[in-house]
Design an enzyme around this catalytic site. Structure first.
Site, PDB file in Angstrom:
ATOM      1  N   ARG A  28       0.839  -1.193   0.000  1.00 17.45           N
ATOM      2  CA  ARG A  28       0.000   0.000   0.000  1.00 17.45           C
ATOM      3  C   ARG A  28       0.881   1.253   0.000  1.00 17.45           C
ATOM      4  O   ARG A  28       1.228   1.807   1.025  1.00 17.45           O
ATOM      5  CB  ARG A  28      -0.925  -0.002   1.218  1.00 17.45           C
ATOM      6  CG  ARG A  28      -1.882   1.177   1.284  1.00 17.45           C
ATOM      7  CD  ARG A  28      -2.932   1.114   0.201  1.00 17.45           C
ATOM      8  NE  ARG A  28      -3.854  -0.009   0.420  1.00 17.45           N
ATOM      9  CZ  ARG A  28      -4.872  -0.289  -0.409  1.00 17.45           C
ATOM     10  NH1 ARG A  28      -5.078   0.452  -1.495  1.00 17.45           N
ATOM     11  NH2 ARG A  28      -5.660  -1.322  -0.167  1.00 17.45           N
ATOM     12  N   ARG A  54       1.569  -6.890  -9.404  1.00 19.44           N
ATOM     13  CA  ARG A  54       1.948  -6.167  -8.182  1.00 19.44           C
ATOM     14  C   ARG A  54       2.047  -7.088  -6.969  1.00 19.44           C
ATOM     15  O   ARG A  54       2.476  -6.656  -5.896  1.00 19.44           O
ATOM     16  CB  ARG A  54       0.930  -5.053  -7.900  1.00 19.44           C
ATOM     17  CG  ARG A  54      -0.478  -5.549  -7.611  1.00 19.44           C
ATOM     18  CD  ARG A  54      -1.428  -4.399  -7.347  1.00 19.44           C
ATOM     19  NE  ARG A  54      -2.749  -4.892  -6.950  1.00 19.44           N
ATOM     20  CZ  ARG A  54      -3.649  -4.154  -6.324  1.00 19.44           C
ATOM     21  NH1 ARG A  54      -3.382  -2.899  -6.020  1.00 19.44           N
ATOM     22  NH2 ARG A  54      -4.817  -4.663  -5.988  1.00 19.44           N
ATOM     23  N   HIS A 123       0.227   2.689 -10.503  1.00 19.72           N
ATOM     24  CA  HIS A 123      -0.757   3.165  -9.527  1.00 19.72           C
ATOM     25  C   HIS A 123      -0.046   4.002  -8.448  1.00 19.72           C
ATOM     26  O   HIS A 123      -0.009   3.635  -7.274  1.00 19.72           O
ATOM     27  CB  HIS A 123      -1.438   1.942  -8.903  1.00 19.72           C
ATOM     28  CG  HIS A 123      -2.690   2.210  -8.155  1.00 19.72           C
ATOM     29  ND1 HIS A 123      -2.764   3.105  -7.123  1.00 19.72           N
ATOM     30  CD2 HIS A 123      -3.932   1.679  -8.278  1.00 19.72           C
ATOM     31  CE1 HIS A 123      -3.991   3.107  -6.631  1.00 19.72           C
ATOM     32  NE2 HIS A 123      -4.729   2.236  -7.321  1.00 19.72           N
ATOM     33  N   ASP A 167     -12.535   8.868  -7.773  1.00 20.12           N
ATOM     34  CA  ASP A 167     -12.063   7.707  -8.533  1.00 20.12           C
ATOM     35  C   ASP A 167     -12.463   7.925  -9.989  1.00 20.12           C
ATOM     36  O   ASP A 167     -13.565   7.592 -10.397  1.00 20.12           O
ATOM     37  CB  ASP A 167     -12.665   6.425  -7.977  1.00 20.12           C
ATOM     38  CG  ASP A 167     -11.920   5.175  -8.447  1.00 20.12           C
ATOM     39  OD1 ASP A 167     -11.088   5.301  -9.368  1.00 20.12           O
ATOM     40  OD2 ASP A 167     -12.164   4.091  -7.892  1.00 20.12           O
ATOM     41  N   GLU A 225      -2.397   8.272 -11.663  1.00 20.19           N
ATOM     42  CA  GLU A 225      -1.886   7.037 -12.252  1.00 20.19           C
ATOM     43  C   GLU A 225      -1.770   7.136 -13.773  1.00 20.19           C
ATOM     44  O   GLU A 225      -2.692   7.601 -14.441  1.00 20.19           O
ATOM     45  CB  GLU A 225      -2.824   5.882 -11.884  1.00 20.19           C
ATOM     46  CG  GLU A 225      -3.130   5.811 -10.395  1.00 20.19           C
ATOM     47  CD  GLU A 225      -4.278   4.883 -10.074  1.00 20.19           C
ATOM     48  OE1 GLU A 225      -4.446   3.877 -10.815  1.00 20.19           O
ATOM     49  OE2 GLU A 225      -5.019   5.145  -9.113  1.00 20.19           O
TER      50      GLU A 225
END
Length: 254
Positions: A28, A54, A123, A167, A225
């Site tokens: 994270r 990832r 990201h 988002d 991103e």
């Protein structure tokens, strides 16, 4: 997970103090790689969101020092394990060039005999002093898909200063955008190539639903991103490759 050039007081990236460091779990913070799909499983097969790259250990393929610049190349290749999630033959390379600016490129090569389609994103979690005093500049007038509104299409008006969960997938994005951070007194410059989208994300109070982030940490980061997502997925022919690249540098606010 971290980047500070000479003279930079604060890290470029946010990294959660609750981040979980184990194979199979995304970290994270920093720059997770969403690949070979971005977002939810496109095949509705119960696979994890944002693909598997990832969550795996990468191989260090090369490391070079040229004057004050370090170049590191990491790699993933198709294996029996990867084919449990995605059947294609591939080679993935992530090159990181570290100097007074940070340059990251992601190259996907199709090593099979049939074309395949991928969506992908870097990201990136950028550290900010206070999300309420942060804005993203350079997307004014662009259309975007808003995930918080069932992916309805909207048009950006002015700069972005998040005040709730954000988002968004911006369509036909420009090559350059900036993050203006009034508290840390810095401008983060983002320049991308080979990417059709920019995604802007902050979970706001939904951060409390994440077990690897403090509930108030949404105030300390914004994700901007570099991506090829949704309608801008990339089809790669056998023997062909596709590269996505982004450069980050930091300057003080005048």
């Amino acid at each position: 997970m971290s980047y500070k050039s000479n003279g930079m007081e604060h890290d470029l990236f946010y990294l959660s103090e609750k981040a979980i460091y184990q194979q199979g779990k995304a970290i994270r913070g920093g720059v997770p790689v969403c690949w070979p799909w971005f977002g939810e499983d496109p095949g509705n097969l119960g696979r994890q969101a944002h693909g598997f790259a990832r969550n795996l250990l990468w191989n260090v393929l090369d490391c070079q020092l040229h004057d004050d610049i370090v170049e590191i190349t990491l790699g993933l290749e198709s294996t029996a394990t990867s084919k449990q999630w995605w059947p294609n033959e591939f080679r993935l390379r992530k090159k990181i060039v570290i100097g007074e600016q940070l340059d990251i490129s992601l190259t996907t090569e199709n090593r099979g005999e049939i074309p395949f389609s991928i969506s992908k994103a870097l990201h990136t979690y950028f550290q900010v002093g206070d999300i309420s005093q942060t804005k993203v500049v350079g997307l004014d007038g662009l259309d975007y898909l808003d995930k918080t509104l069932d992916f309805s299409k909207r048009t950006q008006v002015g700069d972005i200063t998040p005040f709730a969960e954000t988002d968004r997938v911006y369509l036909a994005s420009p090559a350059r955008v900036q993050i203006i951070d009034e508290v840390l007194n810095r401008q983060i410059n983002i320049e991308q190539h080979g990417a059709e989208n920019i995604v802007v994300w902050n979970p706001w109070t939904r951060a409390s639903l994440l077990n690897d982030m403090d509930a108030t940490d949404y105030q300390q980061f914004i994700c901007v991103e570099t991506a090829n997502a949704i309608a801008n997925s990339v089809i790669i022919a056998p023997g062909a490759s596709h590269q996505m690249q982004v450069k980050y540098n930091v300057s003080s606010i005048a």
